[in-house]
Motif scaffolding. Structure first.
Motif, short mmCIF file in Angstrom:
data_model
loop_
_atom_site.label_atom_id
_atom_site.label_comp_id
_atom_site.label_asym_id
_atom_site.label_seq_id
_atom_site.Cartn_x
_atom_site.Cartn_y
_atom_site.Cartn_z
N ALA A 1 98.70 -32.90 -31.50
CA ALA A 1 98.51 -34.17 -30.79
C ALA A 1 99.60 -35.13 -31.22
O ALA A 1 100.25 -34.92 -32.25
N CYS A 2 99.80 -36.17 -30.43
CA CYS A 2 100.71 -37.24 -30.86
C CYS A 2 100.35 -37.66 -32.29
O CYS A 2 101.20 -37.86 -33.14
N SER B 1 99.17 -36.08 -34.66
CA SER B 1 99.46 -35.19 -35.79
C SER B 1 100.76 -35.61 -36.47
O SER B 1 100.94 -35.38 -37.66
N HIS C 1 102.03 -38.93 -35.79
CA HIS C 1 101.96 -40.39 -35.89
C HIS C 1 100.57 -40.76 -36.40
O HIS C 1 99.62 -40.85 -35.63
N SER D 1 108.91 -34.01 -39.37
CA SER D 1 107.54 -33.64 -39.07
C SER D 1 107.47 -32.17 -38.67
O SER D 1 108.48 -31.56 -38.33
N ARG E 1 114.27 -35.16 -36.49
CA ARG E 1 114.37 -36.48 -37.11
C ARG E 1 113.04 -36.87 -37.74
O ARG E 1 112.00 -36.29 -37.46
N PRO F 1 109.24 -42.00 -36.61
CA PRO F 1 109.16 -43.43 -36.92
C PRO F 1 107.72 -43.92 -36.86
O PRO F 1 106.88 -43.31 -36.20
N LEU G 1 104.87 -46.40 -35.50
CA LEU G 1 104.71 -46.95 -34.15
C LEU G 1 103.91 -48.25 -34.21
O LEU G 1 102.75 -48.24 -34.60
N LEU H 1 105.63 -51.94 -30.09
CA LEU H 1 106.48 -51.24 -29.12
C LEU H 1 106.72 -52.08 -27.86
O LEU H 1 107.67 -51.83 -27.12
N MET I 1 113.41 -43.93 -29.70
CA MET I 1 114.04 -42.88 -30.49
C MET I 1 115.15 -43.50 -31.36
O MET I 1 115.63 -44.58 -31.10
N LEU J 1 109.09 -47.20 -22.27
CA LEU J 1 107.97 -46.70 -23.08
C LEU J 1 107.16 -45.63 -22.35
O LEU J 1 106.72 -44.65 -22.94
N MET K 1 105.78 -30.43 -29.24
CA MET K 1 104.54 -29.95 -28.65
C MET K 1 104.76 -28.73 -27.74
O MET K 1 103.83 -28.02 -27.40
N LYS L 1 119.22 -46.58 -34.63
CA LYS L 1 118.50 -47.82 -34.38
C LYS L 1 118.05 -48.45 -35.69
O LYS L 1 117.56 -47.75 -36.58
#
Lengths: 357, 224
Positions: free
Chosen positions: A74-75, A77, A79, A93, A103, A106, A108, A111, A118, A126, A140, A262
């Protein structure tokens, strides 16, 4: 005579039933509050008005492993809320099939103010953001079409899409708008620093001194109140000889953008270790040590850090104290941002947000 | 819709795209030879068409909508429009997807990112795709793969296409405009492209713009 009134009565009931059925399900809009003194957000709320129903759908999607190929990723996992939605204690990750992301994930939050996403800013909206991890083979590893089919096959999701968008249509746009409705609400503005700014609290001595040093040496890039100016800069980190990540140059193809990344926000920075785009620093001290010893070569290195940033041990101590005041524990403990259903397991009653409607 | 002069009752008009390799109708897996003398086969050929404008001497009519023409899907090759024009002597359209749609989040219909004509890591549409294989390509299974996209300044890959019948007006009873797209033009146009030298194009930039300059000339209006 009696049968006429019976017919009329039945007709009336039918009419009521039909209009009840055709009625658009009510949505409960959520207003997005801009904290005092903050700039206007860049996210276009007009084309994606936030509602409680959309938010809850986005939250379910964010925590749902079915968005990934094998169901594990999942997202959330990568974040994780307790790490301010970064990956806790991982340089890179873990993704599908024992791979690593290229990478560092980051954190969250805030936003709605971020113009591009990224580390290299390659994603310009977004709503478009979730498509990258969903399809990336290191993350994923799913196709968009498969994810949409899985959602369509699920009655629970069909109900939630209908509640959020008025009918049961499920497509990429609706899925990504729902995810945005969740992640855009992840506003972090309740750190000690924020309370001090609002006059509700005061810094201790090291924090106050650290804040002064920070304003002298760091705000050129880590600009208040978001603690980033969202620019891309090369602070002189040597290129990793395995990852060969050129940063912003990958997007613009300009050599002047080589090794620019960034500027990350420093809000919640005490929670989001390891640091930098490839997670090469484990502690804030490591980052400070880099800044003070750095003497980088390379044309694209930012002129303000051509010779690093001079910092004494004392200053590092104060700066660290200040950066810890940027931790927002209300944010990482907010039950609304936890997995769906979390509130009902909470002992404390939550305010009913439907009441105002 | 911009209209001037006399108007006529709405009727439908069909625009049919036919893909060619030179003078032959394009067939998947058949071998062709490009301008660089390289033999190749095509597996996949797709492009976006949008912003269609129908014209005759007096009138012009703009049609909104985005269409994905896909070699493997015959239904996709026919666009049916409702028009008030009694005759059409010229047609204009954009090959690709305008910048606005590249920067305003996720779209639906033909523009749904699930159509696989979309870059997720560097947001933007692939305007046109040509994929196949050629023995000269030094790649796994000798594939070549051109995903042409880019909407930013200096990287723009949409192209305005203007086609007209030289002599006769298209007259009302026929109601079909045939447009052919010649894939050989991808290799041989303003720029000479060799599969062996550049088998892959997967990001906006110089090669994408060169291919776009070439495909800008791939269309022609067919004489029947």
């Amino acid at each position: 005579m009696k049968w006429i009134s019976t017919i009329l009565f039945v007709a009336l009931i039918l009419l009521v039933a039909i209009s009840w059925h055709d009625r658009k399900p009510a949505v409960h809009s959520i207003s997005f509050t801009v904290p005092k003194g903050w700039p206007q957000p860049v996210y276009d709320f007009k084309s994606n008005p936030i509602t409680e129903e959309g938010f809850q759908l986005g939250r379910k999607l964010f925590y749902d492993g079915r968005l990934s190929k094998d169901g594990n990723f999942a997202c959330a996992s990568c974040h994780q809320q307790f790490a301010a939605f970064a990956t806790y204690d991982h340089e890179l990750s873990h993704g599908n099939n024992n791979s690593f992301t290229r990478r560092n994930a980051p954190a969250l939050f805030n936003l709605a103010w971020q113009p591009e996403f990224m580390w290299d800013g390659g994603i310009n909206h977004l709503d478009a953001q979730p498509l990258a991890p969903i399809t990336d083979t290191n993350e994923m590893a799913e196709t968009i079409g498969n994810v949409i089919s899985k959602l369509k096959a699920d009655t629970g999701y069909r109900r939630m899409f209908k509640a959020a968008f008025g009918d049961e249509t499920i497509n990429t746009q609706r899925m990504t708008k729902a995810i945005s409705q969740f992640v855009v609400m992840l506003v972090s503005n309740n750190s000690k620093y924020d309370r001090v700014k609002r006059g509700e609290d005061s810094f201790n001595l090291p924090q106050r001194l650290g804040y002064q040093i920070f304003q002298k040496k760091c705000i050129g890039c880590h600009t208040e109140p978001l603690f980033t100016d969202y620019s891309y800069r090369n602070i002189g980190l040597p290129e990793d000889d395995f990852l060969h990540d050129k940063g912003r140059m990958k997007i613009t193809s300009k050599s002047s953008d080589s090794l620019k990344f960034k500027v990350p926000s420093l809000r919640n920075v005490a929670l989001s270790f390891p640091y930098s785009h490839d997670g090469r620093f484990y502690t804030l001290l490591d980052v400070m040590e880099f800044y003070r010893h750095s003497n980088p070569a390379g044309a694209s290195v930012d002129s303000s850090v051509k010779h690093g940033i001079p910092l004494s041990n004392f200053e590092i101590g104060q700066l660290t104290a200040f950066m810890k005041s940027l931790t927002d524990s209300a944010f990482i403990n907010n039950p609304r941002f936890a997995p769906p259903g979390f509130e009902t397991r909470m002992p404390a009653a939550q305010p009913d947000i439907h009441k105002s409607n | 819709m911009v209209l001037s002069g006399a108007t006529f009752a709405q009727h439908s008009i069909s625009i049919k795209f036919e893909n060619y390799a030179g003078t032959e109708l394009l067939h998947v897996q058949q071998t062709y030879i490009n301008g660089a003398g390289e033999q190749f086969t095509v597996r996949n050929f797709r492009y976006y068409i949008s912003n269609i404008v129908l014209k005759n001497k007096l009138q012009s009519e703009t049609h909104e909508g985005y269409f994905l023409i896909d070699q493997s899907d015959d239904a996709s090759k026919e666009i049916i429009l409702q028009t008030n024009l009694d005759s059409v002597s010229a047609i204009q359209f954009l090959l690709g997807v305008d910048s606005l749609r590249n920067v305003t989040g996720v779209q639906t219909g033909a523009l749904d990112p699930a159509m696989d004509m979309y870059w997720t890591w560097n947001t933007g549409y692939v305007m046109a795709k040509l994929e196949g294989s050629s023995t000269g390509a030094n790649t796994p299974r000798h594939i070549f793969s051109y995903h042409v996209g880019g909407y930013k300044e200096g990287e723009q890959t949409t192209r305005n296409i203007k086609l007209s019948f030289n002599t006769v007006d298209f007259v009302r009873p026929k109601k079909i405009i045939y447009i052919s797209a010649d894939i050989l033009k991808w290799f041989d146009g303003k720029n000479k492209i060799s599969i062996a030298a550049t088998p892959l194009c997967h990001e906006p930039g110089k090669l994408a713009v060169m291919l776009a300059d070439n495909y800008a000339a791939m269309f022609s209006m067919q004489k029947e």
